[in-house]
Enzyme design. Structure first.
Site, short mmCIF file in Angstrom:
data_model
loop_
_atom_site.label_atom_id
_atom_site.label_comp_id
_atom_site.label_asym_id
_atom_site.label_seq_id
_atom_site.Cartn_x
_atom_site.Cartn_y
_atom_site.Cartn_z
CG ASN A 125 103.76 -36.16 33.29
OD1 ASN A 125 104.28 -36.92 34.09
ND2 ASN A 125 103.77 -36.39 31.97
CB VAL A 141 107.47 -44.84 36.50
CG1 VAL A 141 106.13 -45.28 35.95
CG2 VAL A 141 107.31 -44.24 37.90
CG ASP A 164 108.27 -25.76 24.55
OD1 ASP A 164 108.40 -25.89 25.80
OD2 ASP A 164 109.24 -25.63 23.79
CB VAL A 165 105.65 -26.79 29.74
CG1 VAL A 165 104.55 -27.82 29.57
CG2 VAL A 165 107.02 -27.45 29.88
CG ASP A 173 104.30 -34.38 24.88
OD1 ASP A 173 105.39 -33.88 24.49
OD2 ASP A 173 104.26 -35.30 25.69
CB SER A 206 111.80 -37.24 40.56
OG SER A 206 112.62 -38.40 40.65
CE1 TYR A 252 114.17 -35.75 35.84
CE2 TYR A 252 114.88 -37.02 37.74
CZ TYR A 252 113.92 -36.70 36.81
OH TYR A 252 112.68 -37.31 36.87
#
Ligand code: NAD
Length: 260
Positions: free
Chosen positions: A91, A189, A64-65, A38, A143, A156
């Site tokens: 994720n 969620v 950091d992705v 993360d 999502s 998004y």
């Protein structure tokens, strides 16, 4: 019979967040060892300590992705630590609510950068390892917003539709080298991200955030909210050998809210 993910090593990105921790818990329950990635090392270490106080089956890393170098370094650190790599759960994700009239290019780029480019960068870095080790499995957290568009989150929604498309593309292309790629599409969620949505909406429709959150449960579950561990268990299955015949799918895990 040994646990389905016995000793397998899986990376979970965004692991200090709500779903990330639930996923990591489910993977540990099924016998895996987990690298938690993360943005903040401190938050990630806190989660690691909660999940496995002995520290034997978890590794917390700052990554950091969206940063190719950081991702490459984290892949190297994960394989060096555990000695192997078998799975990746993409994720990490962001959402910033806004009516589309108010969204600008920077807002769009941020969603696409983290949710889509981040997913590709991590998949590619891990895919290179899988390619030489004989294979592996990747699960993307998309999502149900990527299937059914919702108001005030156009960037998004679009980013999650892109993750669904990317999942399909990589699954077809990477099957040749033994890599299985699928996605899950959660509904609401119980995580900080859902609270963020309720907090944004609350003053705009003059309903207390707690009341909004209470109404964000799943109808087919008697109104209760979906919990991170429930998403995690589906992901654990998709990473297992039993899921080898499921390929390129983006599976709705929203208690039936989306009919496809
Ligand atoms: P969360 O905000 O609790 O966790 C997201 C995590 O991603 C955070 O810990 C954050 O630090 C991390 N992150 C953000 N940008 C990053 C980056 N550049 N590099 C590395 N990590 C980064 O949210 P969550 O609800 O746990 O969401 C997890 C995933 O599930 C996201 O992809 C989200 O879009 C998706 N999702 C959530 C819901 C929901 O209702 N909560 C529904 C559908 C899909």
């Amino acid at each position: 019979m040994s646990a389905p993910l016995h000793d397998r090593v899986t990376i979970v990105t965004g692991a200090a967040g709500g779903i990330g921790e639930g996923v990591a818990q489910a993977l540990l329950d099924d016998g895996a060892r987990v690298a938690l990635w993360d943005l903040s090392k401190e938050r990630t270490e806190q989660v690691a300590r909660r999940l496995d106080p002995s520290g034997e089956r978890v590794l917390a890393l700052e990554a950091d992705v969206t940063d190719q170098d950081a991702v490459d370094a984290a892949v190297a650190a994960t394989t060096a630590h555990f000695g192997r790599l078998d799975g990746l759960v993409n994720n990490a994700g962001v959402i910033a609510m806004a009516p589309s009239w108010e969204e600008d290019a920077a807002h769009w780029r941020r969603h696409l950068e983290v949710n889509v480019t981040g997913t590709f960068v991590c998949s590619k870095a891990v895919g290179d390892v899988f390619r030489s080790s004989g294979g592996g499995a990747i699960v993307n957290v998309a999502s149900n917003c990527g299937k059914a568009g919702y108001r005030n989150m156009a960037a998004y929604n679009a980013s999650k539709s892109a993750v669904i498309g990317l999942t399909r593309s990589l699954a077809m292309e990477w099957a040749d080298v033994g890599i299985n790629v699928n996605a899950v599409c959660p509904g609401g969620v119980d995580t900080p991200m859902l609270s963020q949505v309720a907090d944004w909406l609350s003053p705009r429709i003059d309903v207390p955030a707690e009341e909004l959150l209470a109404g964000m449960g799943a109808e087919q579950l008697g109104g209760r909210r979906i919990m991170p561990i429930e998403i995690g268990r589906v992901i654990a299955f998709l990473l297992s050998n039993a899921a080898v015949i499921i390929r390129g799918q983006s599976i709705s895990v929203d208690a039936g809210a989306t009919p496809y």
